[in-house]
Design an enzyme around this catalytic site. Structure first.
Site, PDB file in Angstrom:
ATOM      1  N   SER A  65      14.760  86.974  14.895  1.00 56.23           N
ATOM      2  CA  SER A  65      13.625  86.137  14.513  1.00 56.23           C
ATOM      3  C   SER A  65      12.511  86.986  13.905  1.00 56.23           C
ATOM      4  O   SER A  65      12.455  88.203  14.098  1.00 56.23           O
ATOM      5  CB  SER A  65      13.088  85.383  15.740  1.00 56.23           C
ATOM      6  OG  SER A  65      14.093  84.580  16.315  1.00 56.23           O
ATOM      7  N   LEU A 105      22.499  90.927  16.437  1.00 56.94           N
ATOM      8  CA  LEU A 105      23.244  91.860  17.274  1.00 56.94           C
ATOM      9  C   LEU A 105      24.751  91.652  17.195  1.00 56.94           C
ATOM     10  O   LEU A 105      25.519  92.559  17.529  1.00 56.94           O
ATOM     11  CB  LEU A 105      22.781  91.748  18.729  1.00 56.94           C
ATOM     12  CG  LEU A 105      21.334  92.150  19.018  1.00 56.94           C
ATOM     13  CD1 LEU A 105      21.017  91.966  20.496  1.00 56.94           C
ATOM     14  CD2 LEU A 105      21.072  93.587  18.594  1.00 56.94           C
ATOM     15  N   GLY A 144      17.442  92.445  23.716  1.00 58.20           N
ATOM     16  CA  GLY A 144      17.892  91.420  22.787  1.00 58.20           C
ATOM     17  C   GLY A 144      18.944  90.506  23.382  1.00 58.20           C
ATOM     18  O   GLY A 144      19.609  90.836  24.356  1.00 58.20           O
ATOM     19  N   SER A 186      19.625  91.080  34.695  1.00 55.35           N
ATOM     20  CA  SER A 186      18.925  89.925  35.245  1.00 55.35           C
ATOM     21  C   SER A 186      19.249  89.700  36.716  1.00 55.35           C
ATOM     22  O   SER A 186      20.356  90.022  37.178  1.00 55.35           O
ATOM     23  CB  SER A 186      19.306  88.673  34.449  1.00 55.35           C
ATOM     24  OG  SER A 186      18.813  87.497  35.052  1.00 55.35           O
ATOM     25  N   ASN A 187      18.325  89.095  37.409  1.00 56.29           N
ATOM     26  CA  ASN A 187      18.583  88.669  38.787  1.00 56.29           C
ATOM     27  C   ASN A 187      19.661  87.592  38.838  1.00 56.29           C
ATOM     28  O   ASN A 187      20.220  87.326  39.897  1.00 56.29           O
ATOM     29  CB  ASN A 187      17.289  88.175  39.441  1.00 56.29           C
ATOM     30  CG  ASN A 187      16.781  86.877  38.853  1.00 56.29           C
ATOM     31  OD1 ASN A 187      17.125  85.785  39.316  1.00 56.29           O
ATOM     32  ND2 ASN A 187      15.942  86.966  37.837  1.00 56.29           N
ATOM     33  N   HIS A 188      19.984  86.995  37.686  1.00 57.91           N
ATOM     34  CA  HIS A 188      21.012  85.954  37.665  1.00 57.91           C
ATOM     35  C   HIS A 188      22.430  86.529  37.738  1.00 57.91           C
ATOM     36  O   HIS A 188      23.395  85.765  37.788  1.00 57.91           O
ATOM     37  CB  HIS A 188      20.811  85.052  36.456  1.00 57.91           C
ATOM     38  CG  HIS A 188      19.540  84.269  36.544  1.00 57.91           C
ATOM     39  ND1 HIS A 188      19.366  83.236  37.434  1.00 57.91           N
ATOM     40  CD2 HIS A 188      18.348  84.423  35.906  1.00 57.91           C
ATOM     41  CE1 HIS A 188      18.134  82.765  37.324  1.00 57.91           C
ATOM     42  NE2 HIS A 188      17.501  83.477  36.405  1.00 57.91           N
ATOM     43  N   TYR A 228      24.986  82.909  31.414  1.00 62.78           N
ATOM     44  CA  TYR A 228      24.006  83.964  31.157  1.00 62.78           C
ATOM     45  C   TYR A 228      24.177  85.102  32.154  1.00 62.78           C
ATOM     46  O   TYR A 228      24.244  86.281  31.776  1.00 62.78           O
ATOM     47  CB  TYR A 228      22.594  83.387  31.234  1.00 62.78           C
ATOM     48  CG  TYR A 228      21.501  84.419  31.222  1.00 62.78           C
ATOM     49  CD1 TYR A 228      21.212  85.138  30.068  1.00 62.78           C
ATOM     50  CD2 TYR A 228      20.747  84.680  32.361  1.00 62.78           C
ATOM     51  CE1 TYR A 228      20.208  86.086  30.045  1.00 62.78           C
ATOM     52  CE2 TYR A 228      19.736  85.625  32.350  1.00 62.78           C
ATOM     53  CZ  TYR A 228      19.468  86.326  31.199  1.00 62.78           C
ATOM     54  OH  TYR A 228      18.472  87.280  31.194  1.00 62.78           O
ATOM     55  N   SER A 244      11.191  87.710  37.742  1.00 57.20           N
ATOM     56  CA  SER A 244      10.449  86.723  36.954  1.00 57.20           C
ATOM     57  C   SER A 244       9.204  87.404  36.408  1.00 57.20           C
ATOM     58  O   SER A 244       8.207  87.557  37.120  1.00 57.20           O
ATOM     59  CB  SER A 244      10.063  85.524  37.823  1.00 57.20           C
ATOM     60  OG  SER A 244      11.211  84.929  38.392  1.00 57.20           O
TER      61      SER A 244
END
Length: 269
Positions: free
Chosen positions: A39, A55, A75, A114-116, A139, A168
């Site tokens: 972007s 990417l 990214g 990520s925490n995910h 994700y 977060s």
């Protein structure tokens, strides 16, 4: 002009929420900050290079790595999405980054994980970097892939990576979950500084979180980074008074650490 610790740092995802925050704050670390995103990022300021790059385009990513000393890889898609989109941006894209890093001889990467990756642990659990991953969606799965990929490139080629499982990172928490996962912008920048300037990091998995009153994550396996959080979600406690039990019965967003991301997975549609 006084030389800075790095000549050129690459920041991918520079048009994203955290990328915009980091754009100015990482400038003291490098003579040139190369900013990349799919972007528009606006014009380059002093000490910057702006490069539009998909990417998933292998040749473009290899060109992006020319002259780079270290990479902050932020990214890709940062929310839950369909597998096809996640595959191109987060899986193919991260592979392209690491292959380009290898070919260019870059030796230090900070991978925005990520925490995910562990979102299916309960909010009553307390885990560390050695706990088995339990992703809460596509994700999270893509971030697990990135952690494994970075481990392979360290074991095979000696490319050091800190996989930063970001909690977060917003101006302030917006719910009770974020009171646990809150990661202030200042603490994010300090963690990245530790990730880049610690002499040897090998392959490290670290949780990106401030010094909050409650915690789900034990960061002792990343203690060699020397990171010390300065901020805490406690300053926002007045916004979330204890008016109900947490976790709440039958509410998956409070039962599991992944929060609202669990509502986007197929079994909860």
């Amino acid at each position: 002009m006084t030389s800075k610790p790095f000549n050129r740092i690459l920041l991918t995802g520079a048009a994203g929420g955290l990328g915009k925050i980091l754009r100015e704050r990482i400038k003291p670390w490098a003579n040139i900050v190369r900013l990349s995103d799919i972007s528009d990022m606006g014009p380059a300021n002093e000490g910057e290079e702006v490069v539009l790059c998909d990417l998933a385009d292998k040749a473009a990513v290899h060109a992006l790595m020319d002259g780079v000393d270290a990479v902050l890889h932020f990214g890709g898609i940062s929310t839950e999405n369909n597998f096809e989109a996640i595959m191109l941006a987060n899986i193919q894209g991260t592979y392209n980054i690491y292959e380009a890093v290898h070919k260019a001889g870059v030796k230090r990467v900070v991978f925005a994980s990520s925490n995910h990756t562990v979102g299916y642990y309960k909010t009553t659990d307390y885990i560390d970097a050695d706990s088995p991953r339990r992703p809460d969606g596509m994700y999270g799965i893509s971030k697990c892939f990135g952690e494994d990929l970075s481990r392979f490139y360290y074991d095979r080629f000696g490319i050091e990576t800190v996989c930063l499982r970001i909690g977060s990172s917003f101006p302030e928490p917006i719910n009770k979950r974020m009171m646990v996962t809150y990661f202030s912008y200042d603490d994010l920048v300090e963690m990245l500084r530790c990730c880049l300037f610690t002499p040897r990091v090998g392959h490290t998995i670290a949780f990106g979180v401030s010094d909050n009153p409650a915690s789900w994550w034990d960061n002792r396996l990343a203690s060699h980074l020397g990171y010390q959080a300065k901020d805490s979600s406690s300053q926002f406690a007045h916004k979330f008074p204890d008016s109900a039990d947490y976790p709440e019965k039958d509410d998956v967003t409070t039962i599991f650490q992944g929060g609202g991301f669990l509502l986007t997975t197929p079994q909860y549609k």
